[in-house]
Write an enzyme that holds these catalytic residues in place. Structure first.
Site, PDB file in Angstrom:
ATOM      1  N   ASP A  92     -12.740   7.059   5.952  1.00 32.44           N
ATOM      2  CA  ASP A  92     -14.063   7.701   6.059  1.00 32.44           C
ATOM      3  C   ASP A  92     -14.290   8.333   7.432  1.00 32.44           C
ATOM      4  OD1 ASP A  92     -14.605   6.875   3.454  1.00 32.44           O
ATOM      5  OD2 ASP A  92     -15.523   5.005   4.110  1.00 32.44           O
ATOM      6  N   ARG A 112       0.822  -1.214   0.000  1.00 27.78           N
ATOM      7  CA  ARG A 112       0.000   0.000   0.000  1.00 27.78           C
ATOM      8  C   ARG A 112       0.860   1.270   0.000  1.00 27.78           C
ATOM      9  NH1 ARG A 112      -5.117  -0.412   0.758  1.00 27.78           N
ATOM     10  NH2 ARG A 112      -4.892  -2.388   1.846  1.00 27.78           N
ATOM     11  N   HIS A 165     -18.528  10.450   0.019  1.00 30.71           N
ATOM     12  CA  HIS A 165     -18.933   9.138   0.529  1.00 30.71           C
ATOM     13  C   HIS A 165     -20.455   9.017   0.451  1.00 30.71           C
ATOM     14  CE1 HIS A 165     -18.536   5.484   2.872  1.00 30.71           C
ATOM     15  NE2 HIS A 165     -19.574   5.888   3.588  1.00 30.71           N
TER      16      HIS A 165
END
Ligand code: GRF
Length: 187
Positions: A140, A60, A104
């Site tokens: 988020d 990542r 979102h």
């Protein structure tokens, strides 16, 4: 401020941003997707930073560094994640601290993650919506900039509810980005 957009899907939020006059200098995608054509049709360069692995061996940090390099090459100041489906690592949030936005499809802090619309339906909520927020390393979870409610109809499935939410996102995201550009800072 120079804006860079990250996308993975249909690219309808990308189209809404550009068509609302947001100066998008580069679009970065993590896979082959319709968003590439949305950008190309509008004369915006696309960089594909292809995700090589969806397994446990996914690096990542290295992947995120490649995304940051693509943004930096275009002199981006403000990053907008518009349906980007790879969770990015620390290099993005260090390089662009407080300057990464995300849209979102739920009223955060409810229904975080990649299946927010499905979760809202499963929970039986009568109202959901969308959130534009500052993205942070925690998924988020960053400061909320704008939200709008969307009703859940009795016969909704994931596709119909998501599309009703996206209609609102396509207005709320460009409006929020314009406010930031006029202010010259995210908050
Ligand atoms: C949006 O609903 C966004 O909130 C979610 O993915 C969707 C992207 O749609 N993360 P599109 O690719 O902009 O049409």
């Amino acid at each position: 401020m120079v804006v860079g957009v990250l996308a993975s899907g249909a690219g309808s939020n990308l189209a809404a941003l550009v068509d609302a006059g947001v100066p998008v200098a580069v679009v970065v995608v993590d896979r082959s997707c319709p968003a590439e054509a949305v950008a190309a049709e509008r004369g915006i360069p696309v960089v594909v930073v292809a995700r090589s692995s969806f397994g446990a061996d996914f690096d990542r940090v290295a992947y995120t560094k490649a995304v940051v390099d693509a943004l930096a090459d275009a002199d981006v100041d403000l990053v907008v994640m518009a349906g980007f489906m790879t969770v990015l690592g620390a290099p993005l949030f260090e390089t662009y601290a407080g300057r990464v936005l995300n849209t979102h499809p739920a009223l955060l802090p409810a229904f975080r993650g990649a299946h927010a619309v499905r979760q809202a339906l499963a929970a039986g909520v009568k109202i959901t919506g969308c959130t534009v927020h500052v993205a942070t390393l925690e998924l988020d979870a960053g400061p909320i900039l704008a939200q709008e409610a969307v009703p859940v109809e009795p016969d909704d499935d994931e596709a119909t509810l998501h599309e009703r939410i996206k209609v609102v996102e396509r207005r709320l995201l460009p409006a929020t980005v314009h406010e930031i550009l006029e202010r010259g800072s995210v908050t």
